[in-house]
Design an enzyme around this catalytic site. Structure first.
Site, mmCIF file in Angstrom:
data_model
loop_
_atom_site.group_PDB
_atom_site.id
_atom_site.type_symbol
_atom_site.label_atom_id
_atom_site.label_comp_id
_atom_site.label_asym_id
_atom_site.label_seq_id
_atom_site.Cartn_x
_atom_site.Cartn_y
_atom_site.Cartn_z
ATOM 1 N N SER A 139 0.818 -1.218 0.000
ATOM 2 C CA SER A 139 0.000 0.000 0.000
ATOM 3 C C SER A 139 0.848 1.262 0.000
ATOM 4 C CB SER A 139 -0.830 0.038 1.276
ATOM 5 O OG SER A 139 -2.103 -0.323 1.049
ATOM 6 N N GLY A 196 2.141 0.972 5.968
ATOM 7 C CA GLY A 196 2.797 1.363 4.712
ATOM 8 C C GLY A 196 2.735 2.873 4.457
ATOM 9 N N ASP A 255 -11.070 3.996 17.404
ATOM 10 C CA ASP A 255 -11.877 4.184 16.195
ATOM 11 C C ASP A 255 -11.581 5.574 15.610
ATOM 12 O OD1 ASP A 255 -13.804 4.641 14.289
ATOM 13 O OD2 ASP A 255 -15.456 3.866 15.504
ATOM 14 N N LYS A 307 -13.130 4.260 -1.532
ATOM 15 C CA LYS A 307 -13.361 2.942 -2.154
ATOM 16 C C LYS A 307 -14.730 3.005 -2.825
ATOM 17 C CE LYS A 307 -9.984 1.655 0.725
ATOM 18 N NZ LYS A 307 -8.625 1.373 0.359
HETATM 19 C C1 LIG Z 1 -6.269 -0.955 3.786
HETATM 20 S S1 LIG Z 1 -5.794 -1.027 5.430
HETATM 21 C C2 LIG Z 1 -4.634 0.262 5.575
HETATM 22 C C3 LIG Z 1 -3.297 -0.064 4.995
HETATM 23 C C4 LIG Z 1 -2.269 0.980 5.308
HETATM 24 N N1 LIG Z 1 -2.546 2.243 4.624
HETATM 25 C C5 LIG Z 1 -0.872 0.550 4.916
HETATM 26 O O1 LIG Z 1 -0.266 1.161 4.046
HETATM 27 O O2 LIG Z 1 -0.345 -0.387 5.507
HETATM 28 C C6 LIG Z 1 -7.197 -0.387 6.257
HETATM 29 C C7 LIG Z 1 -7.048 -0.247 7.767
HETATM 30 O O3 LIG Z 1 -8.115 0.564 8.234
HETATM 31 C C8 LIG Z 1 -8.417 0.155 9.538
HETATM 32 N N2 LIG Z 1 -9.748 0.673 9.890
HETATM 33 C C9 LIG Z 1 -10.940 0.443 9.302
HETATM 34 N N3 LIG Z 1 -11.913 1.121 9.940
HETATM 35 C C10 LIG Z 1 -11.308 1.819 10.941
HETATM 36 C C11 LIG Z 1 -11.770 2.704 11.935
HETATM 37 N N4 LIG Z 1 -13.071 3.030 12.041
HETATM 38 N N5 LIG Z 1 -10.873 3.234 12.790
HETATM 39 C C12 LIG Z 1 -9.547 2.925 12.710
HETATM 40 N N6 LIG Z 1 -9.066 2.086 11.770
HETATM 41 C C13 LIG Z 1 -9.926 1.531 10.912
HETATM 42 C C14 LIG Z 1 -8.333 -1.367 9.486
HETATM 43 O O4 LIG Z 1 -8.103 -1.890 10.780
HETATM 44 C C15 LIG Z 1 -7.152 -1.572 8.532
HETATM 45 O O5 LIG Z 1 -5.956 -1.783 9.253
#
Ligand SMILES: C[S@@+](CC[C@H](N)C(=O)[O-])C[C@H]1O[C@@H](n2cnc3c(N)ncnc32)[C@H](O)[C@@H]1O
Length: 361
Positions: free
Chosen positions: A192, A228, A264, A309
């Site tokens: 990512s 990432g 959150d 998304k």
């Molecule tokens: C696609 S991943 C992120 C990848 C990251 N950008 C990277 O480069 O490694 C999405 C992340 O969003 C987090 N997530 C989803 N909803 C969330 C929320 N309401 N609060 C905090 N984190 C959240 C998930 O736990 C997940 O780790």
């Protein structure tokens, strides 16, 4: 004479690319129709009246287009290229292009669409490039390396048909096929990371990076795990607050630039404004748009980069809805900002947004 545009896009997003170019060109008084074959990875837009090409050449901005990876100004398709001599009809087409966009051209790129089917032509392109390039040189059509000149593109739909077109300096992608080639950094915790690296190139640019992404700044990364995106800041010595209930990469944490907040992201705010907000949560796009819109309205960042998304259907409409949500929040708080979206090469079903707050007068 220029009578059409060719736009490269992600395979599967032809409908969105077509809807967008019809709206943008129409708004410039250059009405026409789009041809968009599903999964072909390009769209062509044909003017009802080629005279209107002047308005597009003057005012259509590639950077403002969300779904187009590349923007080319083209003459009518050159079809039925004879197997024995493709060069003569293509040189004649370059002559016709030259009457609207005069050369010499900075370079010539022979391209096909970014699909597995089209890539089967790459051996043919490799073989054809050398003789075609020397024919162009002989005809005085190339002055290679001069970045202020338009670039010539021959976009092959098959070995017998091609669009002969030009891209304009400063109004096109500088990468073949509009695809930036980025190397995956070995230390980054996830692939990512390339999305944010590409977003920085697109929305900040190498020229401004020293000023807008510098050591000592602060950033917040919402939905950060495994890290990432946070890594992109940490390796620039920018302090990051990484908000996610999930675990972050151990090596990233050991570097000392990242603070992990397990909560959150929709219910957390920083104590003081930061330089950068980034957000890569898998969430409903309207919810993410409202979140970054609220942060912008409260002037909690200088710049933000976020992923939306998109749903499977009505993606263009959903994006317009997200833009309206952000614009509404900014207008309500009387905050001025530049807002831009782009579907980057490293994006899949998503689009990347960028907000840059303007200094209040
Ligand atoms: C696609 S991943 C992120 C990848 C990251 N950008 C990277 O480069 O490694 C999405 C992340 O969003 C987090 N997530 C989803 N909803 C969330 C929320 N309401 N609060 C905090 N984190 C959240 C998930 O736990 C997940 O780790």
């Amino acid at each position: 004479m220029i009578d059409s545009l060719v736009l490269y896009c992600r395979a599967g997003f032809e409908k969105e690319c077509a809807a967008e170019i019809c709206a943008r060109a129409g708004a410039l008084g250059a009405d026409g129709y789009a041809r968009a074959k599903p999964d072909s990875a390009y769209v062509s837009y044909h003017l009802h009246d080629p005279v209107a090409a002047g308005a597009l050449l003057a005012d259509l901005r590639w950077r403002q287009l969300i779904f187009a990876r590349q923007l080319l100004f083209a003459i009518p398709l050159v079809a039925e290229l004879p197997v024995g001599d493709r060069i003569t009809p293509l040189l004649a087409a370059v002559d016709r292009l030259h009457t609207s966009i005069s050369g010499p051209y900075a370079d010539v790129w022979l391209e096909t669409a970014d699909t597995n089917e089209a890539k089967e032509l790459s051996a043919f392109l490799k073989k054809f490039e050398k003789p075609f390039r020397s024919a162009l040189e002989k005809a005085g059509r190339l002055d290679t390396g001069k970045t202020t000149l338009p670039r010539l593109h021959v976009f092959f739909l098959g070995s017998g048909a091609a669009f002969v077109a030009a891209s304009l300096p400063g109004n096109a992608s500088d990468w073949p096929l509009g695809i930036p080639r980025l190397r995956m950094p070995r230390a980054a915790p996830s692939r990512s990371t390339l999305k944010l690296a590409e977003a920085f190139m697109e929305f900040v640019g190498n020229r401004n990076a020293g000023d807008r992404l510098r050591a000592g700044q602060t950033a917040v990364d919402l939905g950060a795990a495994p890290g990432g995106w946070s890594w992109q800041f940490a390796q620039r010595e920018i302090h990051v607050t990484a908000v996610d209930n999930g675990p972050l990469d151990k090596e990233l944490m050991a570097g000392g630039m990242v603070e992990h907040v397990r909560t959150d992201a929709f219910h957390w705010l920083p104590k003081r404004p930061v330089d950068w907000l980034v957000c890569d949560m898998v969430e409903k796009p309207a919810r993410v748009a409202a979140l970054v819109g609220d942060w912008a309205a409260a002037k909690l960042f200088k710049e933000a980069i976020f992923n939306l998304k998109l749903p499977m259907k009505k993606r263009y409409e959903e994006l317009e809805n997200c833009r309206a949500i952000i614009d509404g929040k900014l207008a309500g708080a009387e905050v001025e900002a530049k807002v831009r979206f782009k579907q980057l090469y490293h994006d899949r079903e998503e689009v990347t947004g960028h907000i840059r707050l303007l200094r209040s007068r």
